[in-house]
Scaffold this motif. Sequence first.
Motif, PDB file in Angstrom:
ATOM      1  N   GLN A   1      27.259  30.079  37.855  1.00 47.93           N
ATOM      2  CA  GLN A   1      27.080  30.204  36.416  1.00 47.93           C
ATOM      3  C   GLN A   1      25.848  31.034  36.055  1.00 47.93           C
ATOM      4  OE1 GLN A   1      26.226  26.538  34.415  1.00 47.93           O
ATOM      5  NE2 GLN A   1      25.127  25.650  36.142  1.00 47.93           N
ATOM      6  N   ARG A   2      24.794  31.045  36.871  1.00 51.75           N
ATOM      7  CA  ARG A   2      23.618  31.879  36.616  1.00 51.75           C
ATOM      8  C   ARG A   2      23.292  32.702  37.856  1.00 51.75           C
ATOM      9  NH1 ARG A   2      20.281  30.662  32.530  1.00 51.75           N
ATOM     10  NH2 ARG A   2      19.609  32.804  32.912  1.00 51.75           N
ATOM     11  N   PHE A   3      24.314  33.298  38.450  1.00 51.13           N
ATOM     12  CA  PHE A   3      24.137  33.967  39.740  1.00 51.13           C
ATOM     13  C   PHE A   3      23.231  35.189  39.625  1.00 51.13           C
ATOM     14  CE2 PHE A   3      25.329  36.962  43.060  1.00 51.13           C
ATOM     15  CZ  PHE A   3      25.275  36.161  44.186  1.00 51.13           C
ATOM     16  N   GLU A   4      23.375  35.997  38.588  1.00 53.21           N
ATOM     17  CA  GLU A   4      22.583  37.225  38.478  1.00 53.21           C
ATOM     18  C   GLU A   4      21.101  36.923  38.293  1.00 53.21           C
ATOM     19  OE1 GLU A   4      23.336  40.436  38.889  1.00 53.21           O
ATOM     20  OE2 GLU A   4      25.245  39.693  39.620  1.00 53.21           O
TER      21      GLU A   4
ATOM     22  N   ARG B   1      18.609  35.640  45.890  1.00 55.42           N
ATOM     23  CA  ARG B   1      19.933  35.182  46.314  1.00 55.42           C
ATOM     24  C   ARG B   1      20.851  36.378  46.557  1.00 55.42           C
ATOM     25  NH1 ARG B   1      23.865  30.885  43.057  1.00 55.42           N
ATOM     26  NH2 ARG B   1      25.414  30.640  44.737  1.00 55.42           N
ATOM     27  N   CYS B   2      21.695  36.287  47.562  1.00 53.53           N
ATOM     28  CA  CYS B   2      22.599  37.371  47.933  1.00 53.53           C
ATOM     29  C   CYS B   2      24.041  36.918  47.766  1.00 53.53           C
ATOM     30  CB  CYS B   2      22.355  37.814  49.380  1.00 53.53           C
ATOM     31  SG  CYS B   2      20.701  38.437  49.710  1.00 53.53           S
ATOM     32  N   TYR B   3      24.925  37.888  47.688  1.00 53.18           N
ATOM     33  CA  TYR B   3      26.349  37.566  47.640  1.00 53.18           C
ATOM     34  C   TYR B   3      26.755  36.927  48.956  1.00 53.18           C
ATOM     35  CZ  TYR B   3      26.669  40.512  43.488  1.00 53.18           C
ATOM     36  OH  TYR B   3      26.496  41.030  42.241  1.00 53.18           O
TER      37      TYR B   3
ATOM     38  N   HIS C   1      21.860  48.308  30.528  1.00 56.11           N
ATOM     39  CA  HIS C   1      21.350  48.148  31.897  1.00 56.11           C
ATOM     40  C   HIS C   1      22.441  48.165  32.949  1.00 56.11           C
ATOM     41  CE1 HIS C   1      22.754  43.930  31.799  1.00 56.11           C
ATOM     42  NE2 HIS C   1      22.388  43.983  30.540  1.00 56.11           N
ATOM     43  N   GLU C   2      23.629  48.579  32.625  1.00 55.70           N
ATOM     44  CA  GLU C   2      24.690  48.692  33.622  1.00 55.70           C
ATOM     45  C   GLU C   2      25.443  50.001  33.416  1.00 55.70           C
ATOM     46  OE1 GLU C   2      25.513  46.934  36.127  1.00 55.70           O
ATOM     47  OE2 GLU C   2      24.252  45.153  35.879  1.00 55.70           O
ATOM     48  N   LYS C   3      26.071  50.457  34.476  1.00 54.13           N
ATOM     49  CA  LYS C   3      26.902  51.642  34.386  1.00 54.13           C
ATOM     50  C   LYS C   3      28.285  51.262  33.856  1.00 54.13           C
ATOM     51  CE  LYS C   3      24.604  53.900  38.266  1.00 54.13           C
ATOM     52  NZ  LYS C   3      24.780  54.508  39.607  1.00 54.13           N
ATOM     53  N   LEU C   4      28.840  52.155  33.059  1.00 49.81           N
ATOM     54  CA  LEU C   4      30.163  51.917  32.495  1.00 49.81           C
ATOM     55  C   LEU C   4      31.272  52.383  33.437  1.00 49.81           C
ATOM     56  CD1 LEU C   4      29.534  52.960  28.792  1.00 49.81           C
ATOM     57  CD2 LEU C   4      29.625  50.662  29.752  1.00 49.81           C
ATOM     58  N   GLU C   5      31.011  52.323  34.736  1.00 46.96           N
ATOM     59  CA  GLU C   5      31.994  52.764  35.718  1.00 46.96           C
ATOM     60  C   GLU C   5      32.785  51.608  36.321  1.00 46.96           C
ATOM     61  OE1 GLU C   5      29.610  54.775  38.509  1.00 46.96           O
ATOM     62  OE2 GLU C   5      29.094  56.447  37.172  1.00 46.96           O
TER      63      GLU C   5
ATOM     64  N   LYS D   1      27.699  39.466  38.006  1.00 48.63           N
ATOM     65  CA  LYS D   1      27.775  40.931  37.979  1.00 48.63           C
ATOM     66  C   LYS D   1      27.181  41.530  36.713  1.00 48.63           C
ATOM     67  CE  LYS D   1      29.956  42.030  41.858  1.00 48.63           C
ATOM     68  NZ  LYS D   1      29.421  42.965  42.853  1.00 48.63           N
ATOM     69  N   ILE D   2      26.752  40.703  35.773  1.00 46.03           N
ATOM     70  CA  ILE D   2      26.125  41.179  34.535  1.00 46.03           C
ATOM     71  C   ILE D   2      24.915  40.296  34.266  1.00 46.03           C
ATOM     72  CG2 ILE D   2      26.355  41.433  32.038  1.00 46.03           C
ATOM     73  CD1 ILE D   2      29.251  42.047  32.409  1.00 46.03           C
TER      74      ILE D   2
END
Length: 612
Positions: free
Chosen positions: A207-210, A217-219, A514-518, A538-539
């Motif tokens: 829930q608060r991974f980012e 912390r890593c994936y 702060h993120e790419k739109l790709e 991821k965000i």
Amino acid sequence: MDVLDGVPRCVLGYQVKTRTQIVFSFLIPVIFELLVYTVVITADVLVVVEHFRNDNPTWAWFTLSFMWLPAIACFAAVLSSPSQWPETIGFDERTLRFVEKNLLVLVFFPVAAVYRFSRRIFWTIEALFHEKTSYGRVQAVCKIRETSPFELYHFLQAFLHAAPQMLLQLYILLRDNTFRNYDTVTAQIVSVVFSFLTMASIITSYQRFESQKIVGRCYPWSSEEQVKARKRELQRTTITVESVMERNITSGLPEPDPMTPNIMRNFYSRYGEDSPTPSGSSTQRKTLNVDQSNFDSLSSKKIKDPYINYTDDDKLTVSDTVDSLSPTVSFKQDLVENIEDIRDYIRRTDDSKLAAIVDNSDDEYEDPIYAEIFDKSPRTPAPPTPAAYLAKRASMLKNFFVFDTENFIKDHVPRLPGNLFEHSERKSTPAPAASDEPDGDLLSLPSRRQIISGLEEDDLSGKSVAFAGWVMFLFMRMIALSVFYVFFPTYFWMICLNHYLLMIACIIYEVRFHEKLERYYFYLFLAYIYMFSIMEFKIKFIHVRTWYVGYVTVMLVENFAMNAIWYNLGTFESWWFDFIHFITIMSGILSLLCLLFYYAFLRPRDKLLFVN
């Protein structure tokens, strides 16, 4: 670095031992996940068998496809990720083994999942039998925390298997003439309940991974090389608050500033003090000797003679009592015997000596004897006063302000023109510094540190309360969607589509800075996840409270509105729907109370890192 770095060290504010950390953070969650996964797979297999027995092959194939969907998605993700492949050029034996291994995992994914859980349980128990600093403990903990592609399968299972399976089985249970076969209903209820637990456990973990990822912390499905590179980069570019505090306590001097010299360090290096000199300096410190004679101008100008109260006969008597081999005695005897010749020599060369002293301009001070007699000032002019550098200090402060403003604009304004801040990259020609300018006259301003703010991982108590809150939240959501689809299928799809588009719009609005739109494809999947729950995955949310409060508000409004519409406008005769109506409202209220209690009292502490 400690092998348990990042693992919660406190439970309810009380620090626990390392064995308790291992039990609460690894053993209990892994055993729970193994139990839930085994029951879910077993119940789904029974549901498939019962659907075939009841001549419902459509429901059976849908149920079976939902079971295989996360395994297929994980297989495609692993093969399409270059970091997961062995480091070889071309197609060789290791590459063939890698593909065969993943194909076996795809076909026998339940066995691979149980093996992964059992392996972690084995190494967790193994770590409990070793001491804290032993090699066996370190090895066992590293085996527990090692990454694996199965973790990606376990993550996808919550949203590609459990979520659609719940909606399908609930819809089948709420249709007419469903309760004829007791075995089918029992298997469906067990599947639905443990699917709730699967989704809630995954949402609680991520829930608060980012916010936790930016501080270490890593994936869990990353490769070993990616994890090591991430840890090295974090150790090289950041430093913890505890390290900064220890450095400030152990060091008597402030941290060296690369922009301006340090006044006190230069003072200590010149005149001596109990503080250490800067590292790498090979210059010997000078000591400033201060006594009572320094404050008496008359006595400081006189040449002191240790035999001032002795007569010539007394001096000869004292000299005879000393060992004749002493160089001091021989010097005094030569002085007495040749006193007249020395006086004549001084009288003849007095003028030439004075002239040589006057012409000597290389020394900063004159001859020490004549300097004490005549009390003359040094030839080097005095350094300029601090007021002369007022303009330079103001210019430095202006540069700091302009630099901070430009960084703020770059971080918060998307797609700036390329040459907007070109002036900051121009190379300015440095002005030649004066040769007589001392090092310690400039003002030493404190340097600003960039801070990275993240979160620690949840302890067992926080995870338990958050897990209970998400279970009731998902129960409210799934029941509201399933029952509403039974009565109003067209409006159900309209509500889902509008919610999905709203989530996509919010995601695009959040990542514009702060993120790419790709990552459009992943954002489509993330919007699908947001149809059931919210995760900072991821965000990195800029305004976390705004996201969570807004999302929970929208979900409560949608669920209560759908609940009220089908209860007042739908046609039903069974008491079962009355029970569902009230249990949906109660689960929504209880989930809100649990989440508020979690964020008020059990939320993990903030973790700060300073950027080097």
